[in-house]
Design a protein around this motif. Structure first.
Motif, PDB file in Angstrom:
ATOM      1  N   ASP A  10     124.401 -71.616  49.764  1.00 31.96           N
ATOM      2  CA  ASP A  10     123.159 -70.834  49.774  1.00 31.96           C
ATOM      3  C   ASP A  10     122.605 -70.778  48.082  1.00 31.96           C
ATOM      4  OD1 ASP A  10     120.617 -69.823  49.587  1.00 31.96           O
ATOM      5  OD2 ASP A  10     121.444 -67.978  51.006  1.00 31.96           O
ATOM      6  N   GLU A  11     122.156 -71.914  47.689  1.00 31.26           N
ATOM      7  CA  GLU A  11     121.640 -72.217  46.403  1.00 31.26           C
ATOM      8  C   GLU A  11     120.665 -71.208  45.954  1.00 31.26           C
ATOM      9  OE1 GLU A  11     121.670 -75.853  44.388  1.00 31.26           O
ATOM     10  OE2 GLU A  11     123.110 -76.654  46.376  1.00 31.26           O
ATOM     11  N   ALA A  12     119.767 -70.952  47.109  1.00 24.83           N
ATOM     12  CA  ALA A  12     118.428 -70.141  46.621  1.00 24.83           C
ATOM     13  C   ALA A  12     118.977 -68.482  46.283  1.00 24.83           C
ATOM     14  CB  ALA A  12     117.508 -69.817  47.945  1.00 24.83           C
ATOM     15  N   LEU A  69     140.168 -65.165  43.443  1.00 23.03           N
ATOM     16  CA  LEU A  69     139.798 -65.213  42.020  1.00 23.03           C
ATOM     17  C   LEU A  69     140.540 -64.642  41.158  1.00 23.03           C
ATOM     18  CD1 LEU A  69     136.012 -63.874  42.511  1.00 23.03           C
ATOM     19  CD2 LEU A  69     136.519 -66.245  41.413  1.00 23.03           C
ATOM     20  N   ALA A  93     121.784 -67.887  45.172  1.00 23.81           N
ATOM     21  CA  ALA A  93     122.352 -68.044  43.713  1.00 23.81           C
ATOM     22  C   ALA A  93     121.412 -67.780  42.810  1.00 23.81           C
ATOM     23  CB  ALA A  93     123.375 -69.167  43.667  1.00 23.81           C
ATOM     24  N   ALA A  94     120.308 -68.611  42.947  1.00 28.57           N
ATOM     25  CA  ALA A  94     119.280 -68.537  41.857  1.00 28.57           C
ATOM     26  C   ALA A  94     118.489 -67.237  41.699  1.00 28.57           C
ATOM     27  CB  ALA A  94     118.559 -69.499  42.014  1.00 28.57           C
ATOM     28  N   ARG A  95     118.250 -66.390  43.127  1.00 23.71           N
ATOM     29  CA  ARG A  95     117.590 -65.280  43.082  1.00 23.71           C
ATOM     30  C   ARG A  95     118.045 -64.103  42.592  1.00 23.71           C
ATOM     31  NH1 ARG A  95     115.439 -66.524  49.251  1.00 23.71           N
ATOM     32  NH2 ARG A  95     113.773 -68.018  48.669  1.00 23.71           N
ATOM     33  N   LYS A  96     119.231 -64.055  43.020  1.00 19.93           N
ATOM     34  CA  LYS A  96     120.076 -62.887  42.377  1.00 19.93           C
ATOM     35  C   LYS A  96     121.430 -63.232  41.475  1.00 19.93           C
ATOM     36  CE  LYS A  96     118.217 -59.229  44.635  1.00 19.93           C
ATOM     37  NZ  LYS A  96     117.056 -59.726  45.677  1.00 19.93           N
ATOM     38  N   PRO A  97     121.091 -64.003  40.375  1.00 16.34           N
ATOM     39  CA  PRO A  97     122.369 -64.533  39.872  1.00 16.34           C
ATOM     40  C   PRO A  97     123.564 -63.695  39.450  1.00 16.34           C
ATOM     41  CG  PRO A  97     120.280 -65.195  38.787  1.00 16.34           C
ATOM     42  CD  PRO A  97     119.992 -63.946  39.748  1.00 16.34           C
ATOM     43  N   CYS A  98     124.454 -64.313  40.023  1.00 12.50           N
ATOM     44  CA  CYS A  98     125.802 -63.514  39.717  1.00 12.50           C
ATOM     45  C   CYS A  98     126.710 -64.395  39.047  1.00 12.50           C
ATOM     46  CB  CYS A  98     126.690 -63.109  41.147  1.00 12.50           C
ATOM     47  SG  CYS A  98     128.229 -62.610  40.783  1.00 12.50           S
ATOM     48  N   LEU A  99     126.835 -64.408  37.690  1.00 10.96           N
ATOM     49  CA  LEU A  99     127.253 -65.392  36.721  1.00 10.96           C
ATOM     50  C   LEU A  99     128.704 -64.961  36.113  1.00 10.96           C
ATOM     51  CD1 LEU A  99     123.988 -66.226  34.817  1.00 10.96           C
ATOM     52  CD2 LEU A  99     125.035 -67.442  36.762  1.00 10.96           C
ATOM     53  N   ALA A 100     129.209 -63.784  36.504  1.00 11.65           N
ATOM     54  CA  ALA A 100     130.602 -63.213  35.969  1.00 11.65           C
ATOM     55  C   ALA A 100     130.822 -62.400  36.987  1.00 11.65           C
ATOM     56  CB  ALA A 100     130.295 -62.622  34.473  1.00 11.65           C
ATOM     57  N   GLY A 101     132.404 -62.283  37.226  1.00 10.53           N
ATOM     58  CA  GLY A 101     132.988 -61.259  38.215  1.00 10.53           C
ATOM     59  C   GLY A 101     133.369 -59.815  37.250  1.00 10.53           C
TER      60      GLY A 101
END
Lengths: 443, 134, 485
Positions: free
Chosen positions: C473-475, C16, C477-485
């Motif tokens: 693993d899309e599930a 990143l 990603a949606a269960r514990k969203p990490c949208l920014a680093g």
């Protein structure tokens, strides 16, 4: 035709497979009386070389830098764009891909947008940001609708110093909804008057812009506190994203949602579009956000990867119950902004933003020296308002002939500000050019 | 996805048309989503539950369940007041997949008319209906 | 079968952005400071955002590597149904990059922006001609924005007659944007089922059309790739109750020069320049969604409008019935330049030819794959055809598995699981810019995958193998969203 690869032999053999005699036969399900019998009335095809000439001659009639010195911002800003950004942005793997619905084949776009979301969140002091909206105006409209959804209240108060064209877009979006848009007037110092907030009830949100349309830096902290006292969300809007390289960000001053225009971050002005709608918020409002979000996850081998996530908010799944109707957004513009922010860097963006501010201050000072009146004494970033003498229109036109655009005439937007002009200075203007402007204004 | 024969449909609970289940536990009724529904939805990622004290009539929407690519509304199989919600689902929505009838329960209802339970299907009736739909 | 396109290659890892760089680097040539420092009050300022400091080389390598993890139309066939991923001509990019266009300020006085206004004026007319309508607005920034604009026009039209209607009819095959746009405008969508042929019947519309219904939103050709043959009758029914007919023109690529929607009862249509008119999709935009209307709706279009007066172009604001602005400025002008260039390069004959070949390509795929995959509606299609995984379900292979396996063969998968009316839908839109060899290769790849589904289904379950990452693993990603680093 160079974009149509079929030879006549191929067409014949394919028609045979399909089982029709000619190309017309492919349209048997289109009723006869629905079909166009004539040819389209359009100009005949141009060769690539004819098109080059045609477009070059049209484009040549436009008043643009460097031939013209444009001291006008008002929501569209002339900033330098590194060649590296334009070059990278032209990579066809980015340009010619679709929305990354198949993540394994779109990791480039996905990681880049995740990085964009992160940089935007850091710039604005928020926890999360969406993958992009159309422009600053629609991002504001969507933010206000989001606040209505979250608070279940029906009114919003917006500052009259939010970009006048943004306010018109907001009104367009709100017209059929039955939600009410109230306007906060402004004070003599060029700042929003938020004292009237106390008389407003049932507010879903209070929205201001900083720096505002007159260039003044608003007291976000104070407005935010008033908004929160009314149990309304505080929305902070902006048109000049570069300002937050130097100014205290809205997140640190209590904003719940921050929205605005990202064109300054490496995107050409392009007569106003495509631009970049930015929308960021606190994490607690994540499920109410309109538009796409990219999230981090792992693949089957445990390797880091990225996917579109929380898609159940979106129209393709939730249909009429979606948080927005947005589908195609301005992804490539977000990518440009990420490349730009990465290129300028943390140290560089502060230096660049300060340079914008200092240059604008220089022009302000020189104009004062020359006897012109700066209309508002509040601090500004790279735009400010000047009051010129009543006969200034003649001078303005004369300057146009000399290829100088001396700001934006404000009377069409604020009739009470006759003879007032909004001027903008970015890093693209040298001291010499500002001196020339002032000397030509004098004569 | 499971074949109908692979479905777990316990006989101590009742089933609604939209695949909510209801189980009488003393004077309260526990409600959740059945094995068929969780299997059809796939990995469940979010469950939005009502607040304690909310009341709903039978058949009214009281919760939404999201998987990665679908959202379904859930309808309360028996009307009444919500007296408990399964807060564990906030952190671990996958419990609905792993344990639809136990750890993955949704809410407890204080029924306004316990006889509404009688309108719901038995596991045998539910199975018949699924076979018919297949 | 010839050697597959998909192969292995060296893919470089890349961290990143903020995992790279060193404080003090800069990839931007900061202009010389020629004015004095004049700091703002410290209360107003910050230390600057927490961005990494990178050199130009750091940035160039970063994005070059990222780009190599992507697949675009320039990489290979990308037959996403309903998305019209046709080739984007390079000359269009060049024209949009001309400094007179890319450097223009949107609030320039009209006499200093004649070029841009001329392009917009002519382009509006071209689109009106292609659709058979009378007037155009270029302000909407994408298809869904065009839909919203269209709904606002319908709302304003009825309001001008002193009525407020509450419903809009939408077929079950519609894009999700349709019901969402309708709702945003305060209407309630009323869903109508398509008939056993996959199209709308006039009777179904007559059953629901009433005095409280503002109109119908119909995609034609529809998302099953079928022409709505009853469109004229449907329009008559809707018009007879003073409703309006909105056409979602996302699939206009099938009928350019063949059907003028304005002549068959449509009152409003939006176009997607990033579909039909070859502008690139940019990994999710920018698009552009112009809306064309018949004369009776012209006065409601967004302002300002470009008009011609004494040989000069001006921006006119004085339309009191207008719904007013939907974008801050003029819409996505840069995208318009590309689409304008496309129309000028193609001319009327090649536009029609493009539609004919788009339909030929889709029918060719349909014929050659219909014994391999289950065809949802076995009748002549327009520019796209819809299959399903019905024949593969027995092997526990689903549409998703076949789609992922296509990547290993070097193709982008088609649109999957849409339209919703077909279970396990596989929606293929090849577009006219794919040659017969490319189509044949795609068809062979699909046949090979269907064989694998029978003989070695795990190959499909584990696909893709050759991409930068395996299935994600899309599930999680949606269960514990990490949208920014």
């Amino acid at each position: 035709m160079l974009y149509l690869p079929h030879t006549s032999e191929e067409i014949a053999s394919m028609l045979k497979v399909v089982g029709v005699d000619d190309l017309d036969g492919l349209f048997s399900t289109v009723p006869e009386d629905c079909r166009l019998r004539d040819n389209l009335n359009l100009p005949e095809a141009l060769s690539e070389w004819e098109l080059n000439d045609h477009m070059a001659s049209i484009s040549g009639s436009m008043a643009v830098s460097p031939e013209y010195k444009v001291f006008m911002g008002a929501g569209s800003y002339e900033h330098f764009i590194p060649a590296s950004v334009s070059y990278l942005l032209g990579r066809s793997e980015f340009v010619t891909s679709y929305t990354p619905y198949q993540p394994e084949m779109s990791q480039g776009t996905l990681q880049a947008i995740y990085e964009y979301q992160t940089l935007v969140a850091r710039l604005l002091g928020m926890e999360i940001a969406t993958a992009s909206h159309y422009d600053g105006a629609t991002a504001l409209a969507e933010s206000l609708l989001m606040a209505v959804r979250i608070t279940k209240k029906r009114k919003v108060a917006i500052s009259s110093l939010i970009h006048p064209l943004y306010r018109r877009v907001v009104q367009t979006y709100f017209n059929p909804t039955g939600y009410e848009v109230l306007e906060l007037k402004y004070l003599k110092n060029g700042m929003t008057d938020f004292t009237k907030l106390d008389e407003m009830d049932d507010l879903a949100a209070v929205a201001v812009q900083s720096p505002n349309f007159l260039g003044c830096i608003e007291n976000l902290q104070a407005i935010g506190e008033r908004a929160h006292a009314k149990k309304a969300l505080f929305i902070s809007s902006f048109t000049e994203a570069l300002a937050y390289g130097y100014l205290k960000n809205p997140g640190s001053q209590g904003a719940d949602i921050v929205c605005g225009e990202g064109q300054s971050l490496g995107i050409p002005q392009a007569f106003g579009g495509p631009a970049l709608g930015i929308l960021a918020s606190r994490k607690e409002y994540m499920r109410s956000l309109p538009g796409r979000l990219v999230g981090q996850t792992k693949d089957l081998d445990g390797k880091r990867g990225f996917v579109l996530t929380l898609a159940t908010r979106e129209q393709h799944i939730r249909r009429e119950k979606a948080t927005s109707n947005i589908c195609t957004n301005n992804s490539l513009c977000a990518l440009a902004a990420a490349m730009y922010m990465a290129s300028v860097g943390g140290t560089g963006i502060r230096e660049l933003a300060r340079l914008n501010h200092d240059k604008a201050e220089y022009l302000k000072k020189e104009l004062k020296k020359a006897g012109f009146k700066i209309s508002f004494d509040s601090p500004t970033f790279n735009e400010f308002v000047v009051e010129f003498p009543p006969d200034f229109e003649v001078t303005y036109k004369r300057l146009l002939e000399r290829k100088i655009i001396a700001g934006l005439f404000l009377a069409p937007y604020y009739p009470e500000l006759a003879n007032h002009y909004l001027l903008c200075v970015t890093e693209t203007k040298s001291m010499d050019e500002m001196d020339e402007l002032v000397s030509k204004l004098r004569n | 996805m499971k074949e109908i024969s692979e479905l777990n449909l316990p006989d101590d609970i009742r089933y609604a048309e939209d695949h909510e289940w209801a189980r009488l536990e003393g004077d309260r009724i526990r409600v959740g989503l059945d094995d068929y529904a969780q299997d059809q939805l796939g990995d469940i990622v979010f469950v939005e539950l009502p607040q304690i004290g909310d009341t709903f009539e039978k058949g009214k929407e009281f919760a939404t369940v999201e998987s990665v690519k679908a959202v379904v509304e859930c309808y309360l199989p028996v009307g009444g007041e919500i007296i408990a919600v399964n807060t564990a689902l906030e952190e671990s929505p996958e419990l609905v997949n792993k344990s639809p009838y136990n750890d993955g329960w949704f809410v407890d209802v204080n029924p306004s008319d316990p006889s509404e339970m009688d309108d719901l299907m038995t596991n045998a009736e539910c199975l018949e209906k699924l076979k018919g739909a297949d | 079968m010839k050697e597959s396109l998909g192969t292995t290659g060296l893919i470089l890892n890349e961290p990143l952005l903020w995992e790279k760089g060193k404080k003090g680097r800069c990839g931007f040539s900061i202009p010389r400071r020629d004015v004095e420092s004049c700091p703002l009050d410290e209360d107003l300022t910050c230390e600057g955002p927490d961005f990494p400091d990178l050199s130009e080389v750091d940035v160039v390598r970063h994005y070059t590597r990222l780009s190599q993890w992507n697949f675009g139309v320039d990489s290979g066939m990308y037959p996403l149904g309903s998305c019209t991923m046709k080739y984007s001509p390079k000359t269009n990019e060049k024209q949009a990059g001309l400094s007179g266009f890319s450097g223009a300020h949107p609030l320039l006085p009209a006499n200093l922006s004649q070029g841009a206004l001329k392009i917009m004026f002519e382009f509006e007319q071209y689109l009106a001609e292609i659709t058979g309508m009378d007037a155009t607005t270029l302000q909407p920034a994408a298809g869904a924005h065009g839909e919203l604009t269209g709904m606002l026009l319908i709302y304003a039209f009825h309001k001008s007659k002193g009525v407020r209607r509450s419903k809009i009819i939408i077929p079950d095959t519609a894009h999700g944007t349709n019901p969402a746009s309708v709702t945003l405008c305060g209407y309630r969508p009323v869903s109508v089922r398509s008939n056993e042929q996959g199209i709308l019947s006039a009777e179904a519309i007559a059953d629901v059309m009433d005095d409280d219904t503002a109109g119908i939103m119909v995609t034609n050709p529809n998302t099953l790739g079928l022409f709505e043959e009853n469109i004229q009758k449907i329009a008559e029914i809707v018009h007879s109750k003073d409703g309006l007919v909105y056409c979602d023109g996302a699939n206009m690529n099938a009928v350019m020069g063949i059907v003028q929607m304005g002549k068959i009862g449509v009152d409003i249509i939006h176009l997607n320049l990033h579909k039909t008119f070859s502008t690139p999709h940019g990994g999710g935009g920018p698009g552009s969604g112009p809306v064309c209307v018949k004369r009776h709706l012209e006065s409601f279009l967004p302002v300002p409008r470009v008009i011609q007066e004494n040989g000069r172009f001006i921006l006119a604001e004085n339309y009191p019935e207008s719904i007013d602005k939907v974008s801050a400025f003029h819409g996505n002008f840069g995208v318009m330049i590309k689409a304008y260039s496309y129309i000028r390069s193609m001319g009327p004959k090649n536009l029609k030819k493009a539609s004919q070949l788009a339909v030929l390509n889709a029918n060719y795929i349909k014929e050659r794959l219909k014994r391999t995959l289950h065809l949802a509606f076995d009748r002549p299609c327009m520019h796209e055809c819809v299959f399903s995984d019905k024949y593969q379900v027995a092997h526990k292979v689903m549409t998703l598995d076949m789609a992922k396996r296509l990547m290993d063969y070097g193709f982008h998968p088609p649109t999957i699981y849409f339209p919703l009316v077909v279970n396990g839908a596989i929606m293929i839109e090849p577009t006219e810019t794919e040659s017969k060899e490319d189509l044949d290769q795609y068809i062979e790849a699909f046949k090979a995958i269907v064989n694998e589904a029978r003989e070695n289904p795990d190959l499909l379950h584990e696909a893709p193998k050759s991409c930068k990452v395996k299935r994600l693993d899309e599930a999680a990603a949606a269960r514990k969203p990490c949208l920014a680093g």
